[in-house]
Design a protein around this motif. Sequence first.
Motif, PDB file in Angstrom:
ATOM      1  N   GLY A   1       0.788  -1.220   0.000  1.00 33.93           N
ATOM      2  CA  GLY A   1       0.000   0.000   0.000  1.00 33.93           C
ATOM      3  C   GLY A   1       0.821   1.272   0.000  1.00 33.93           C
ATOM      4  N   LEU A   2       2.136   1.148  -0.147  1.00 38.39           N
ATOM      5  CA  LEU A   2       3.029   2.303  -0.166  1.00 38.39           C
ATOM      6  C   LEU A   2       3.645   2.467  -1.550  1.00 38.39           C
ATOM      7  N   LEU A   3       3.915   3.686  -1.928  1.00 39.54           N
ATOM      8  CA  LEU A   3       4.614   3.988  -3.171  1.00 39.54           C
ATOM      9  C   LEU A   3       6.059   4.295  -2.807  1.00 39.54           C
ATOM     10  N   LEU A   4       6.971   3.448  -3.275  1.00 40.25           N
ATOM     11  CA  LEU A   4       8.369   3.508  -2.857  1.00 40.25           C
ATOM     12  C   LEU A   4       9.311   3.712  -4.046  1.00 40.25           C
ATOM     13  N   ASP A   5      10.509   4.176  -3.750  1.00 42.33           N
ATOM     14  CA  ASP A   5      11.614   4.230  -4.711  1.00 42.33           C
ATOM     15  C   ASP A   5      11.269   4.976  -6.004  1.00 42.33           C
ATOM     16  N   ILE A   6      10.662   6.144  -5.893  1.00 43.63           N
ATOM     17  CA  ILE A   6      10.294   6.923  -7.073  1.00 43.63           C
ATOM     18  C   ILE A   6      11.558   7.545  -7.675  1.00 43.63           C
ATOM     19  N   THR A   7      11.774   7.271  -8.950  1.00 40.46           N
ATOM     20  CA  THR A   7      12.920   7.834  -9.650  1.00 40.46           C
ATOM     21  C   THR A   7      12.503   8.277 -11.048  1.00 40.46           C
ATOM     22  N   ASP A   8      13.330   9.094 -11.660  1.00 40.99           N
ATOM     23  CA  ASP A   8      13.071   9.541 -13.023  1.00 40.99           C
ATOM     24  C   ASP A   8      13.340   8.411 -14.003  1.00 40.99           C
ATOM     25  N   GLY A   9      12.642   8.452 -15.121  1.00 38.48           N
ATOM     26  CA  GLY A   9      12.840   7.473 -16.175  1.00 38.48           C
ATOM     27  C   GLY A   9      11.712   6.466 -16.228  1.00 38.48           C
ATOM     28  N   ASP A  10      11.563   5.870 -17.392  1.00 43.34           N
ATOM     29  CA  ASP A  10      10.502   4.901 -17.619  1.00 43.34           C
ATOM     30  C   ASP A  10      10.967   3.500 -17.226  1.00 43.34           C
ATOM     31  N   ASP A  11      10.027   2.644 -16.950  1.00 41.23           N
ATOM     32  CA  ASP A  11      10.283   1.225 -16.743  1.00 41.23           C
ATOM     33  C   ASP A  11       9.355   0.480 -17.694  1.00 41.23           C
ATOM     34  N   PRO A  12       9.836   0.125 -18.881  1.00 41.49           N
ATOM     35  CA  PRO A  12       8.965  -0.527 -19.864  1.00 41.49           C
ATOM     36  C   PRO A  12       8.426  -1.877 -19.406  1.00 41.49           C
ATOM     37  N   LYS A  13       9.046  -2.479 -18.400  1.00 45.99           N
ATOM     38  CA  LYS A  13       8.593  -3.777 -17.896  1.00 45.99           C
ATOM     39  C   LYS A  13       7.686  -3.648 -16.678  1.00 45.99           C
ATOM     40  N   ALA A  14       7.291  -2.417 -16.331  1.00 43.36           N
ATOM     41  CA  ALA A  14       6.451  -2.199 -15.151  1.00 43.36           C
ATOM     42  C   ALA A  14       5.129  -2.947 -15.294  1.00 43.36           C
ATOM     43  N   LYS A  15       4.681  -3.524 -14.207  1.00 42.99           N
ATOM     44  CA  LYS A  15       3.433  -4.284 -14.197  1.00 42.99           C
ATOM     45  C   LYS A  15       2.206  -3.372 -14.219  1.00 42.99           C
ATOM     46  N   ILE A  16       2.385  -2.122 -13.742  1.00 42.06           N
ATOM     47  CA  ILE A  16       1.304  -1.136 -13.743  1.00 42.06           C
ATOM     48  C   ILE A  16       1.834   0.128 -14.406  1.00 42.06           C
ATOM     49  N   ALA A  17       1.064   0.671 -15.337  1.00 39.95           N
ATOM     50  CA  ALA A  17       1.455   1.909 -16.007  1.00 39.95           C
ATOM     51  C   ALA A  17       0.325   2.927 -15.885  1.00 39.95           C
ATOM     52  N   LEU A  18       0.657   4.093 -15.385  1.00 38.76           N
ATOM     53  CA  LEU A  18      -0.270   5.227 -15.306  1.00 38.76           C
ATOM     54  C   LEU A  18       0.162   6.205 -16.376  1.00 38.76           C
ATOM     55  N   ILE A  19      -0.746   6.509 -17.300  1.00 42.72           N
ATOM     56  CA  ILE A  19      -0.428   7.392 -18.414  1.00 42.72           C
ATOM     57  C   ILE A  19      -1.375   8.581 -18.344  1.00 42.72           C
ATOM     58  N   ALA A  20      -0.800   9.796 -18.266  1.00 41.73           N
ATOM     59  CA  ALA A  20      -1.630  10.990 -18.119  1.00 41.73           C
ATOM     60  C   ALA A  20      -0.866  12.226 -18.586  1.00 41.73           C
ATOM     61  N   ALA A  21      -1.600  13.262 -18.904  1.00 42.94           N
ATOM     62  CA  ALA A  21      -1.003  14.567 -19.151  1.00 42.94           C
ATOM     63  C   ALA A  21      -0.612  15.170 -17.805  1.00 42.94           C
ATOM     64  N   SER A  22       0.307  16.099 -17.817  1.00 38.64           N
ATOM     65  CA  SER A  22       0.842  16.649 -16.571  1.00 38.64           C
ATOM     66  C   SER A  22      -0.235  17.292 -15.694  1.00 38.64           C
ATOM     67  N   ASP A  23      -1.104  18.092 -16.281  1.00 41.39           N
ATOM     68  CA  ASP A  23      -2.146  18.756 -15.498  1.00 41.39           C
ATOM     69  C   ASP A  23      -3.129  17.740 -14.905  1.00 41.39           C
ATOM     70  N   ASP A  24      -3.428  16.695 -15.660  1.00 40.52           N
ATOM     71  CA  ASP A  24      -4.325  15.653 -15.155  1.00 40.52           C
ATOM     72  C   ASP A  24      -3.677  14.870 -14.017  1.00 40.52           C
ATOM     73  N   LEU A  25      -2.387  14.626 -14.119  1.00 43.58           N
ATOM     74  CA  LEU A  25      -1.671  13.942 -13.041  1.00 43.58           C
ATOM     75  C   LEU A  25      -1.730  14.759 -11.758  1.00 43.58           C
TER      76      LEU A  25
END
Length: 111
Positions: free
Chosen positions: A52-76
């Motif tokens: 239930g925690l969001l950990l280890d946030i870093t810059d860059g994409d992870d193409p193998k991520a199991k969950i992807a959130l895609i949004a415009a900056s203002d919507d995020l």
Amino acid sequence: MATVDECRKALHDLAAKLAANAEARGKLDLDRTLACRVTDLDTAFHGRIAGGLLLDITDGDDPKAKIALIAASDDLLALVNGRLDVTRAIASRQITIKANPFDLLKLRKLL
């Protein structure tokens, strides 16, 4: 349009909110990699959702991520700040969440 720094800060704010609410929600059985792709800034961030925690946030994409959130900056930013309802945003295609259906059900508890 929001900046890359504002999006990064929004994700760290989300991580802090999830941490503050972790005890009230109870332990969430979800351990997945997460990618957040910001379409209008052509940038991405990645991290990990665990317990239930969001950990280890870093810059860059992870193409193998199991969950992807895609949004415009203002919507995020609106989503993280509570000005945008996640269900309505998905239905109106303002944001896209790519994950398996069981993970989506668990994510609803977080958002």
